[in-house]
Write a protein that holds these residues in place. Sequence first.
Motif, PDB file in Angstrom:
ATOM      1  N   ALA A 181       0.884  -1.175   0.000  1.00  0.00           N
ATOM      2  CA  ALA A 181       0.000   0.000   0.000  1.00  0.00           C
ATOM      3  C   ALA A 181       0.913   1.214   0.000  1.00  0.00           C
ATOM      4  CB  ALA A 181      -0.887   0.006   1.249  1.00  0.00           C
ATOM      5  N   ALA A 189       3.114  -1.050   5.652  1.00  0.00           N
ATOM      6  CA  ALA A 189       3.149  -1.617   4.289  1.00  0.00           C
ATOM      7  C   ALA A 189       4.522  -2.245   4.055  1.00  0.00           C
ATOM      8  CB  ALA A 189       2.888  -0.515   3.268  1.00  0.00           C
ATOM      9  N   SER A 208      -2.422   3.971  -7.173  1.00  0.00           N
ATOM     10  CA  SER A 208      -1.035   3.917  -6.682  1.00  0.00           C
ATOM     11  C   SER A 208      -0.151   4.625  -7.681  1.00  0.00           C
ATOM     12  CB  SER A 208      -0.548   2.464  -6.571  1.00  0.00           C
ATOM     13  OG  SER A 208      -1.332   1.771  -5.672  1.00  0.00           O
ATOM     14  N   ALA A 393      -8.045   1.990   4.027  1.00  0.00           N
ATOM     15  CA  ALA A 393      -6.885   1.308   3.432  1.00  0.00           C
ATOM     16  C   ALA A 393      -6.137   0.521   4.508  1.00  0.00           C
ATOM     17  CB  ALA A 393      -5.958   2.322   2.772  1.00  0.00           C
ATOM     18  N   HIS A 397      -5.724  -3.475   4.640  1.00  0.00           N
ATOM     19  CA  HIS A 397      -4.345  -3.974   4.668  1.00  0.00           C
ATOM     20  C   HIS A 397      -4.168  -5.007   5.784  1.00  0.00           C
ATOM     21  CE1 HIS A 397       0.128  -3.594   5.001  1.00  0.00           C
ATOM     22  NE2 HIS A 397       0.032  -3.395   3.696  1.00  0.00           N
TER      23      HIS A 397
END
Length: 405
Positions: A181, A189, A208, A393, A397
């Motif tokens: 991420a 991440a 992204s 997010a 994740h």
Amino acid sequence: MARIVQKYGGTSVGDTDRIKNVARRIKEMQAGGHELVVVVSARSGVTNELLARAKAVCEFPSERELDMLLATGEQETIALTAMALQGIGVPAVSYTGAQAGIFTDKVHTKAKIKTINAKPIEKDLKAGKVVIVAGFQGINEEGQITTLGRGGSDLTAIALAAALKADKCEIYTDVDGVYTADPRVVKDARMLPELSYDEMLELASSGSKVMQTRSVEFAKKYGVIFEVRSSFNHNPGTIVKEEVAYMEKVIVRGVAVDKDQAKIIVSNIPDKPGSAAKVFRALSDSNINVDMIVQNVGRQGVANLTFTVPQTETARAVKALEPVLAAIGGGPVTVHEYIAKLSVVGVGMKTHSGVAATLFQALADADINIELISTSEIKISIVVDQGRADEAARVAHTAFQLDKA
Ligand code: ADP
Ligand code: ASP
Ligand code: MG
């Protein structure tokens, strides 16, 4: 001896010290006896600054003049990079997109590359020079300067790597590679050692911005294997290449957030064949890219149509819909700009079930409302309130254990 195409993004050439750092890295590489073609972006922030200046002098600047202006950002950095190299004894020459033989179609501000005449570059490589090429720009058949869409220096590098049959294509940026991420948003991440073109493509087109979407499409089409890595250290980065069987073992590879979308609701259109066709024909005739679409169940002969478009195109979309609604009846049209699209991506979704359920449950547990849903073979996207997108997010994740190796 290898032929290497490198690309340094805006942060990597953000000031004169960083340009000198890039020059030293190029010198090290060249000392290994390699042929080097180096694509550079404008200094970070410059393209946005130029756009703001254009708007300050004219509300709707013409796209030809925009390209003329935006191309100057890269022209500054190619010259400075070539000078920095010459300053440390490395023979180097800078090329604009046109000089590098990058021919595009006529579409200003988002031109597509049609052909590359690599002969001039080949000649300078043979003469032992490092060739520095301006990213993001080309020339059309009428001799006009064009640009390749935001983030387009990635495309310049990938296309040159294909045209020059390079042994390696390296995309240098301000993070160590492609992560599960955006590492600025999701602190835990992890960097991915490799991923498939399709995964990179879906992550890029879902927000992204580490790679420009069209550059990844190009790489896939021409089989250009590339590495995304940092210009601030020597760590190996992320290799992006054709899918191989073991990649499917991982169900979700990454999470992406796109805050540049807007949601449009067209209320009360006649619930009969042809209505949706007319609405989306009008949008496509205006070159507006529609992403997610939902039509609710009709009631009393009318239905609501909801879809997303890039935020920059909402005004044009609303305008394009006016004549259609006047003809078929319906409305009003409402625009919601404070939304975000969250996507989870992975080639393993093709062979595993339950991904949507896991995502929806995790968001429900965090009390985050889902406004729209769409799916493809390797992606699930949802629309949420923009204010909660980063949190969503992080929740996704963790739900897919992307923080764990
Ligand atoms: P450049 O100027 O080098 O082209 P960009 O700003 O276009 O760099 O892209 C790099 C940025 O992309 C990183 O700083 C990071 O914040 C962002 N990014 C978003 N998603 C990801 C991801 N999945 N992996 C790595 N970086 C990401
Ligand atoms: N300078 C251009 C942009 O900011 C191209 C790039 O950086 O790749 O979009
Ligand atoms: Mg970029």
